[in-house]
Design a protein around this motif. Structure first.
Motif, short mmCIF file in Angstrom:
data_model
loop_
_atom_site.label_atom_id
_atom_site.label_comp_id
_atom_site.label_asym_id
_atom_site.label_seq_id
_atom_site.Cartn_x
_atom_site.Cartn_y
_atom_site.Cartn_z
N LEU A 1 28.58 45.31 18.87
CA LEU A 1 27.51 45.80 17.31
C LEU A 1 26.82 45.31 17.39
O LEU A 1 26.09 44.07 16.72
CB LEU A 1 28.01 45.84 16.27
N CYS A 2 25.09 45.67 18.17
CA CYS A 2 24.17 45.23 17.54
C CYS A 2 22.93 46.16 16.53
O CYS A 2 23.13 46.84 16.58
CB CYS A 2 23.36 45.88 19.50
N LEU A 3 22.92 45.27 15.66
CA LEU A 3 22.30 45.86 14.79
C LEU A 3 20.96 44.71 14.82
O LEU A 3 20.27 43.61 14.67
CB LEU A 3 22.28 44.98 13.28
N GLU A 4 19.82 45.61 15.63
CA GLU A 4 18.55 45.71 15.63
C GLU A 4 17.55 45.59 14.05
O GLU A 4 17.62 46.10 13.09
CB GLU A 4 17.35 46.32 16.39
N ASP A 5 16.49 44.53 14.35
CA ASP A 5 15.86 44.56 12.74
C ASP A 5 17.23 44.18 11.77
O ASP A 5 16.81 44.62 10.82
CB ASP A 5 15.52 45.96 12.60
N VAL A 6 17.62 43.01 12.23
CA VAL A 6 18.61 43.07 10.69
C VAL A 6 18.43 42.93 9.42
O VAL A 6 18.34 42.93 8.23
CB VAL A 6 19.66 41.69 11.16
N GLU A 7 16.39 41.79 9.60
CA GLU A 7 16.41 41.57 8.44
C GLU A 7 15.40 42.62 7.09
O GLU A 7 15.32 41.82 6.52
CB GLU A 7 14.57 40.68 9.09
N ALA A 8 15.96 43.64 8.42
CA ALA A 8 14.98 45.24 7.58
C ALA A 8 16.49 45.36 6.08
O ALA A 8 16.75 46.42 5.58
CB ALA A 8 15.23 45.80 8.29
N LEU A 9 17.92 44.86 6.19
CA LEU A 9 19.39 44.72 5.62
C LEU A 9 18.66 44.63 4.13
O LEU A 9 18.32 43.37 4.13
CB LEU A 9 20.51 44.44 6.06
N SER A 10 19.30 45.52 3.25
CA SER A 10 19.38 45.77 1.81
C SER A 10 20.40 44.28 1.34
O SER A 10 21.06 44.23 1.85
CB SER A 10 19.59 46.85 1.29
N GLN A 11 20.26 43.31 -0.18
CA GLN A 11 20.98 42.39 -0.07
C GLN A 11 22.87 43.23 -0.14
O GLN A 11 23.80 42.87 -0.11
CB GLN A 11 20.69 42.12 -1.91
N SER A 12 23.05 44.58 -0.33
CA SER A 12 24.32 45.41 -0.65
C SER A 12 24.88 44.95 0.48
O SER A 12 25.60 45.03 1.26
CB SER A 12 23.88 46.33 -1.34
N LEU A 13 23.49 45.63 1.42
CA LEU A 13 24.24 45.81 3.07
C LEU A 13 24.67 44.41 3.62
O LEU A 13 25.74 44.06 3.96
CB LEU A 13 23.45 46.93 3.70
N GLN A 14 23.87 43.80 3.20
CA GLN A 14 23.80 42.28 3.76
C GLN A 14 25.45 41.54 3.60
O GLN A 14 26.46 41.18 4.07
CB GLN A 14 23.26 41.08 3.26
N ALA A 15 26.13 42.12 2.33
CA ALA A 15 27.33 41.30 1.30
C ALA A 15 28.23 42.79 1.79
O ALA A 15 29.44 41.84 2.42
CB ALA A 15 27.50 42.07 -0.19
N ARG A 16 28.50 43.18 2.30
CA ARG A 16 29.13 44.29 3.06
C ARG A 16 29.64 43.75 4.77
O ARG A 16 30.62 44.33 5.17
CB ARG A 16 28.63 45.87 3.47
N LEU A 17 28.30 43.75 5.42
CA LEU A 17 28.15 43.20 6.39
C LEU A 17 29.07 41.92 6.76
O LEU A 17 29.43 41.88 7.13
CB LEU A 17 26.92 42.72 6.86
N LEU A 18 28.93 40.96 5.57
CA LEU A 18 29.51 39.82 5.38
C LEU A 18 31.08 39.92 5.06
O LEU A 18 32.53 39.50 6.02
CB LEU A 18 28.60 38.74 4.91
N THR A 19 31.31 41.15 5.07
CA THR A 19 32.58 41.46 4.09
C THR A 19 33.37 41.56 5.54
O THR A 19 35.18 41.48 5.61
CB THR A 19 32.99 42.48 3.27
N LEU A 20 32.67 42.10 6.47
CA LEU A 20 33.58 43.08 6.99
C LEU A 20 33.58 41.54 8.07
O LEU A 20 34.10 41.65 9.09
CB LEU A 20 32.26 44.34 8.14
#
Length: 442
Positions: free
Chosen positions: A235-254
């Motif tokens: 899974l390639c996430l371009e512009d990863v710096e644009a992730l909101s704090q809540s989506l960063q949290a969900r990605l970390l959980t994954l």
């Protein structure tokens, strides 16, 4: 792929074959004719670089059976069917099977030309897309696209080969236009997941709600969430710096739920962060350390030395072939200017300038210097390259000149000696000095 595409004409009537062939040849097409469907199948295969024009009513294998064979072999091949008067129901059936379009006899030759042009454009797009997909799944092809002999590019290729074999997540950073997406594809293609899916999304292209639905579901259109689609692959996430704090949290959980080694590898690409900040500042610390276990920094173009001239030459030649004209000859002064330019847009900027230089050369006006000046003025203040000794500029230009001449003469040593007025021993010494080998040009 050649820009001229073929038209295969299949008709059992010799007069009809000849008249269609002559008309299309006058319109600039490369034609080949067949008296039967059986003969045509011997010369047409999947990825045939052209389109097919076929009569429906023929002895032996008729046009409908021929069409079905072609569609089973390559469903993206445009086939124009020619029907007799009153055969419209058959033509409609042909369209259902997969024909591109049909013409009813007697037809207007201009209509035939128009259809052939549209069909070849569609075919070219199909083949270009297929070639791109093959390239993006072929690690060796992708590595060759990372052109350059500079130390930073040698290191980049080594990093890709090393990290490609690992299972850990990877963080790719670098300035805009340095080829980070290409590096991500290469990392996937050279590793053990190469046969699995490579799924990519730009985190900056969607609102938070849209991105959440696309990544984790449920999607409004019922499509599979990307984290599921990429399962087992990358899974390639371009512009990863644009992730909101809540989506960063969900990605970390994954990531935490996957364990070690991860079922799905994540490659995160940072495309922009404040000059005085790092990507570590843009992401929450725990996510940064999980994603950044392995990092790759794509080098800016200004740090790549004579790679700049190599890239400019290759890009110019490609655009010259595409536009059907000569590539511009780079003078010693222009070579120095290319080497000294700040290149704020990196490789992407160089590609744009190479294309515009070819178009200028076709018109017989303008200069590379003027293009560089206009680009730098438009981009505003930028970092500049450090000065180099004159000897390095001379050697870079000399290498480029010999490389270009060898390429133009397809490795003919005699022709290169004549054009550059060099004795054979001197040419051999310079080729050895710059690592140029004749077999690379033949």
């Amino acid at each position: 792929m050649s820009r001229t595409m073929k038209v295969a004409i299949v008709d059992d009537e010799a007069d009809m074959r000849q008249s269609i062939s002559q008309w299309l040849a006058l319109s600039g097409f490369d034609t080949e004719t067949y008296a039967s469907a059986e003969d045509a199948l011997k010369g047409i295969s999947a990825d045939f670089a052209g389109v097919v024009v076929s009569d429906i009513k023929m002895p032996g294998m008729d046009g409908m059976a021929f069409l079905k064979r072609l569609m089973s072999m390559d469903s993206g091949l445009p086939v124009i069917m020619i029907t007799g008067h009153g055969d419209v129901p058959m033509a409609v059936e042909a369209m259902r099977v997969g024909a591109y379009d049909f013409l009813e006899k007697p037809f207007n030759p201009d209509r035939m030309t128009e259809l052939a042009k549209r069909a070849t454009q569609a075919r070219r797009l199909t083949l270009d897309n297929r070639a791109l997909r093959r390239e993006l799944s072929d690690g060796s092809v992708l590595m060759k696209k990372l052109i350059g002999a500079s130390p930073v590019m040698e290191r980049l290729r080594e990093d890709i080969l090393d990290l490609g074999q690992a299972d850990s997540h990877v963080l790719i950073d670098g300035e805009t236009g340095t080829g980070k997406t290409l590096v991500a594809h290469a990392l996937h293609a050279v590793g053990p997941r190469a046969t699995k899916k490579f799924v990519t999304i730009s985190c900056a292209a969607w609102s938070e709600d849209q991105l959440s639905a696309k990544l984790f579901g449920p999607a409004e259109d019922g499509t599979i969430p990307l984290v599921e689609e990429a399962r087992g692959g990358t899974l390639c996430l371009e512009d990863v710096e644009a992730l909101s704090q809540s989506l960063q949290a969900r990605l970390l959980t994954l990531i935490n739920d996957q364990g070690t080694p991860p079922e799905t590898r994540i490659i995160a690409i940072c495309n922009e962060h404040a000059p005085d900040k790092t990507l570590e500042d843009a992401l929450r610390a725990d996510l940064y350390y999980r994603l950044g276990a392995m990092t790759i920094l794509c080098p800016p173009l200004r740090s790549r030395g004579e790679d700049i001239l190599t890239l400019f030459t290759r890009m110019s030649e490609q655009f010259a072939e595409e536009y059907g004209c000569e590539a511009p000859q780079v003078t010693a002064q222009e070579a120095a200017q290319l080497l000294q330019a700040p290149w704020p847009g990196n490789v992407r900027q160089l590609v744009n300038i190479a294309e515009r230089a070819v178009l200028q050369n076709r018109r017989g006006s303008g200069s590379i210097a003027s293009l560089l000046m206009a680009d730098n003025e438009a981009s505003g203040p930028a970092m500049t390259t450090e000065g180099k000794p004159l000897k390095e500029y001379v050697e870079s230009f000399e290498k480029m000149l010999i490389d270009n001449t060898m390429r133009r003469h397809k490795g003919s040593i005699v022709a290169v000696m004549d054009e550059l007025c060099l004795p054979r021993r001197t040419l051999n010494e310079k080729m050895a000095k710059y690592g140029l080998q004749r077999q690379d040009y033949t």
